[in-house]
Design a protein around this motif. Structure first.
Motif, PDB file in Angstrom:
ATOM      1  N   MET A 125     -11.191  14.074 -92.648  1.00  0.00           N
ATOM      2  CA  MET A 125      -9.991  14.450 -91.894  1.00  0.00           C
ATOM      3  C   MET A 125      -9.077  15.331 -92.756  1.00  0.00           C
ATOM      4  SD  MET A 125      -7.133  11.947 -90.240  1.00  0.00           S
ATOM      5  CE  MET A 125      -8.338  10.901 -89.420  1.00  0.00           C
ATOM      6  N   LYS A 126      -8.600  16.439 -92.195  1.00  0.00           N
ATOM      7  CA  LYS A 126      -7.757  17.349 -92.969  1.00  0.00           C
ATOM      8  C   LYS A 126      -6.281  16.977 -92.849  1.00  0.00           C
ATOM      9  CE  LYS A 126     -10.222  21.512 -93.636  1.00  0.00           C
ATOM     10  NZ  LYS A 126     -10.004  22.931 -93.760  1.00  0.00           N
ATOM     11  N   HIS A 127      -5.569  17.083 -93.977  1.00  0.00           N
ATOM     12  CA  HIS A 127      -4.149  16.740 -94.000  1.00  0.00           C
ATOM     13  C   HIS A 127      -3.312  17.962 -94.362  1.00  0.00           C
ATOM     14  CE1 HIS A 127      -5.917  12.758 -94.455  1.00  0.00           C
ATOM     15  NE2 HIS A 127      -4.752  12.266 -94.055  1.00  0.00           N
ATOM     16  N   ALA A 128      -2.235  18.167 -93.619  1.00  0.00           N
ATOM     17  CA  ALA A 128      -1.278  19.231 -93.958  1.00  0.00           C
ATOM     18  C   ALA A 128       0.086  18.608 -94.204  1.00  0.00           C
ATOM     19  CB  ALA A 128      -1.184  20.245 -92.823  1.00  0.00           C
ATOM     20  N   LEU A 129       0.788  19.169 -95.178  1.00  0.00           N
ATOM     21  CA  LEU A 129       2.187  18.795 -95.404  1.00  0.00           C
ATOM     22  C   LEU A 129       3.038  19.949 -94.884  1.00  0.00           C
ATOM     23  CD1 LEU A 129       4.680  17.453 -96.693  1.00  0.00           C
ATOM     24  CD2 LEU A 129       3.874  18.256 -98.929  1.00  0.00           C
ATOM     25  N   ILE A 130       3.868  19.669 -93.891  1.00  0.00           N
ATOM     26  CA  ILE A 130       4.738  20.720 -93.333  1.00  0.00           C
ATOM     27  C   ILE A 130       6.173  20.444 -93.771  1.00  0.00           C
ATOM     28  CG2 ILE A 130       5.535  21.894 -91.245  1.00  0.00           C
ATOM     29  CD1 ILE A 130       3.046  20.808 -89.802  1.00  0.00           C
ATOM     30  N   LEU A 131       6.656  21.293 -94.687  1.00  0.00           N
ATOM     31  CA  LEU A 131       8.052  21.190 -95.099  1.00  0.00           C
ATOM     32  C   LEU A 131       8.888  21.847 -94.009  1.00  0.00           C
ATOM     33  CD1 LEU A 131       8.216  19.787 -97.831  1.00  0.00           C
ATOM     34  CD2 LEU A 131       6.260  21.334 -97.890  1.00  0.00           C
ATOM     35  N   GLY A 132       9.942  21.143 -93.576  1.00  0.00           N
ATOM     36  CA  GLY A 132      10.761  21.691 -92.496  1.00  0.00           C
ATOM     37  C   GLY A 132      10.133  21.491 -91.124  1.00  0.00           C
ATOM     38  N   ALA A 139      -2.770  19.428 -82.510  1.00  0.00           N
ATOM     39  CA  ALA A 139      -3.712  19.656 -81.403  1.00  0.00           C
ATOM     40  C   ALA A 139      -5.078  20.104 -81.912  1.00  0.00           C
ATOM     41  CB  ALA A 139      -3.138  20.709 -80.453  1.00  0.00           C
ATOM     42  N   GLN A 140      -5.114  20.645 -83.131  1.00  0.00           N
ATOM     43  CA  GLN A 140      -6.400  21.086 -83.710  1.00  0.00           C
ATOM     44  C   GLN A 140      -7.047  20.021 -84.577  1.00  0.00           C
ATOM     45  OE1 GLN A 140      -6.927  24.885 -85.272  1.00  0.00           O
ATOM     46  NE2 GLN A 140      -6.221  25.834 -83.396  1.00  0.00           N
ATOM     47  N   GLY A 141      -6.499  18.816 -84.578  1.00  0.00           N
ATOM     48  CA  GLY A 141      -7.156  17.694 -85.271  1.00  0.00           C
ATOM     49  C   GLY A 141      -6.651  17.395 -86.666  1.00  0.00           C
ATOM     50  N   TRP A 142      -5.571  18.058 -87.086  1.00  0.00           N
ATOM     51  CA  TRP A 142      -5.039  17.800 -88.428  1.00  0.00           C
ATOM     52  C   TRP A 142      -4.219  16.508 -88.438  1.00  0.00           C
ATOM     53  CZ3 TRP A 142      -5.043  21.084 -92.951  1.00  0.00           C
ATOM     54  CH2 TRP A 142      -5.737  22.283 -92.782  1.00  0.00           C
ATOM     55  N   SER A 143      -4.261  15.818 -89.580  1.00  0.00           N
ATOM     56  CA  SER A 143      -3.304  14.749 -89.859  1.00  0.00           C
ATOM     57  C   SER A 143      -2.141  15.387 -90.584  1.00  0.00           C
ATOM     58  CB  SER A 143      -3.947  13.672 -90.735  1.00  0.00           C
ATOM     59  OG  SER A 143      -4.852  12.934 -89.953  1.00  0.00           O
ATOM     60  N   LEU A 144      -0.946  14.860 -90.362  1.00  0.00           N
ATOM     61  CA  LEU A 144       0.231  15.585 -90.852  1.00  0.00           C
ATOM     62  C   LEU A 144       1.248  14.712 -91.579  1.00  0.00           C
ATOM     63  CD1 LEU A 144       0.946  17.651 -87.582  1.00  0.00           C
ATOM     64  CD2 LEU A 144      -0.288  18.454 -89.610  1.00  0.00           C
ATOM     65  N   PRO A 187      -4.640   9.403 -81.434  1.00  0.00           N
ATOM     66  CA  PRO A 187      -4.646   8.114 -82.149  1.00  0.00           C
ATOM     67  C   PRO A 187      -5.582   8.052 -83.353  1.00  0.00           C
ATOM     68  CG  PRO A 187      -5.689   7.937 -79.985  1.00  0.00           C
ATOM     69  CD  PRO A 187      -5.095   9.297 -80.052  1.00  0.00           C
ATOM     70  N   HIS A 188      -6.506   9.001 -83.475  1.00  0.00           N
ATOM     71  CA  HIS A 188      -7.432   8.951 -84.621  1.00  0.00           C
ATOM     72  C   HIS A 188      -6.954   9.794 -85.807  1.00  0.00           C
ATOM     73  CE1 HIS A 188      -9.966   6.614 -82.115  1.00  0.00           C
ATOM     74  NE2 HIS A 188     -10.068   7.584 -81.217  1.00  0.00           N
ATOM     75  N   GLN A 189      -5.790  10.421 -85.678  1.00  0.00           N
ATOM     76  CA  GLN A 189      -5.218  11.194 -86.784  1.00  0.00           C
ATOM     77  C   GLN A 189      -4.030  10.414 -87.361  1.00  0.00           C
ATOM     78  OE1 GLN A 189      -6.072  14.689 -83.751  1.00  0.00           O
ATOM     79  NE2 GLN A 189      -4.494  15.326 -85.178  1.00  0.00           N
ATOM     80  N   GLU A 190      -3.600  10.837 -88.553  1.00  0.00           N
ATOM     81  CA  GLU A 190      -2.473  10.145 -89.205  1.00  0.00           C
ATOM     82  C   GLU A 190      -1.227  11.028 -89.185  1.00  0.00           C
ATOM     83  OE1 GLU A 190      -5.404   8.003 -92.478  1.00  0.00           O
ATOM     84  OE2 GLU A 190      -4.157   9.709 -93.065  1.00  0.00           O
TER      85      GLU A 190
END
Ligand SMILES: NC(=O)c1ccc[n+]([C@@H]2O[C@H](COP(=O)([O-])OP(=O)(O)OC[C@H]3O[C@@H](n4cnc5c(N)ncnc54)[C@H](OP(=O)(O)O)[C@@H]3O)[C@@H](O)[C@H]2O)c1
Length: 241
Positions: free
Chosen positions: A1-8, A23-28, A51-54
């Motif tokens: 599972m891919k994770h992104a950190l979005i500042l702001g 919507a593209q399956g990223w955990s955030l 529900p399967h993403q974080e």
């Protein structure tokens, strides 16, 4: 599972990026400074929809470098780092205090760079790490009354030029998406008349919607975008670049 950190993520452009990446399956990791509610609502909504993403909310005043180490302890895996935080001020350079300059520099350049240094090993793990700044067309052409803002936006572009050369072989790309005028909180200070005058100067005839900026951010996060690095991509409706 891919994770992104979005500042702001609590801001309008950050919010749109969050919606499109979720919507593209990223955990955030969804960052806010003061607007906790905006991020809490996103977490609630996304948790229900995906529900399967974080989804985690994280807070940090990026003018305060001393809190960076603690903030970083809450970030585990990260494949994409997106800097969508930022503010501007409108005044002549001669009326800009050193303290104001320093705050803007900390929030939009110095602390992001420190964060990147700390997270580089994590970003390198997937061989497709992504770093994206929301810069500004003013970083290239400059704006009167926003000399400090134009300077730090130019610094973001200079940073990606150089840093891309250091990390190319790690599979990490680093770019700036540089909008023109976008319909967000940041521009609510304009009167209807001022807003219309600016829009009339833009070839597309209107301000961008936050989703139209987020779209290009999402393209850069794609694994197929691995050959695009060290660039500033202007998304300004043909206005200034
Ligand atoms: N709108 C435009 O026309 C335009 C054009 C070109 C570039 N940009 C750039 O786009 C980015 C996003 O702006 P936006 O238009 O989406 O504005 P916005 O809706 O006002 O969002 C600003 C964001 O910056 C965060 N922020 C403010 N002070 C902070 C601090 N001290 N530490 C950490 N985060 C802080 C805010 O967090 P809280 O709300 O939680 O405090 C919010 O998430 C900025 O970098 C801006 O320069 C905008």
């Amino acid at each position: 599972m891919k994770h992104a950190l979005i500042l702001g993520a609590s801001g309008d452009i950050g919010n749109s990026i969050a919606k499109q990446l979720a919507a593209q399956g990223w955990s955030l990791y969804l960052h806010y400074n003061q607007n906790e509610l905006a991020v809490t609502q996103l977490v609630k909504k996304f948790t229900k929809l995906y529900p399967h993403q974080e989804f985690l909310s994280v807070s940090f005043d990026m003018q305060k470098r001393e809190n960076l180490a603690t903030f970083l302890q809450s970030i585990f895996a990260v494949d994409a780092l997106i800097f969508a935080q930022g503010t501007t001020d409108y005044h002549l350079l001669t009326e800009t205090s050193f303290d104001e300059l320093q705050k803007m520099w900390m929030m939009q350049v110095a602390v992001p760079v420190e964060m990147i240094k700390a997270l580089q090993p994590k970003l390198a793990r997937s061989k497709a790490g992504r770093i994206i700044f929301i810069g500004s067309v003013y970083g290239a052409v400059g704006s009167a009354m926003e000399v400090d803002y134009s300077t730090i936006k130019g610094a973001q572009s200079a940073f990606v030029n150089a840093y891309a050369k250091e990390i190319g072989t790690l599979g990490i790309t680093v770019n700036v998406i540089a909008p023109g005028a976008v319909n967000t909180q940041m521009n609510r200070i304009f009167s209807t008349d001022e807003h219309q005058k600016i829009a009339a100067d833009i070839p597309v005839g209107r301000f961008a919607k936050p989703d139209e900026i987020a779209y290009w951010v999402v393209q850069l996060t794609n694994e197929q975008a691995g050959y695009m690095t060290g660039q500033t991509i202007y998304v300004d409706g043909g206005w200034l670049k």
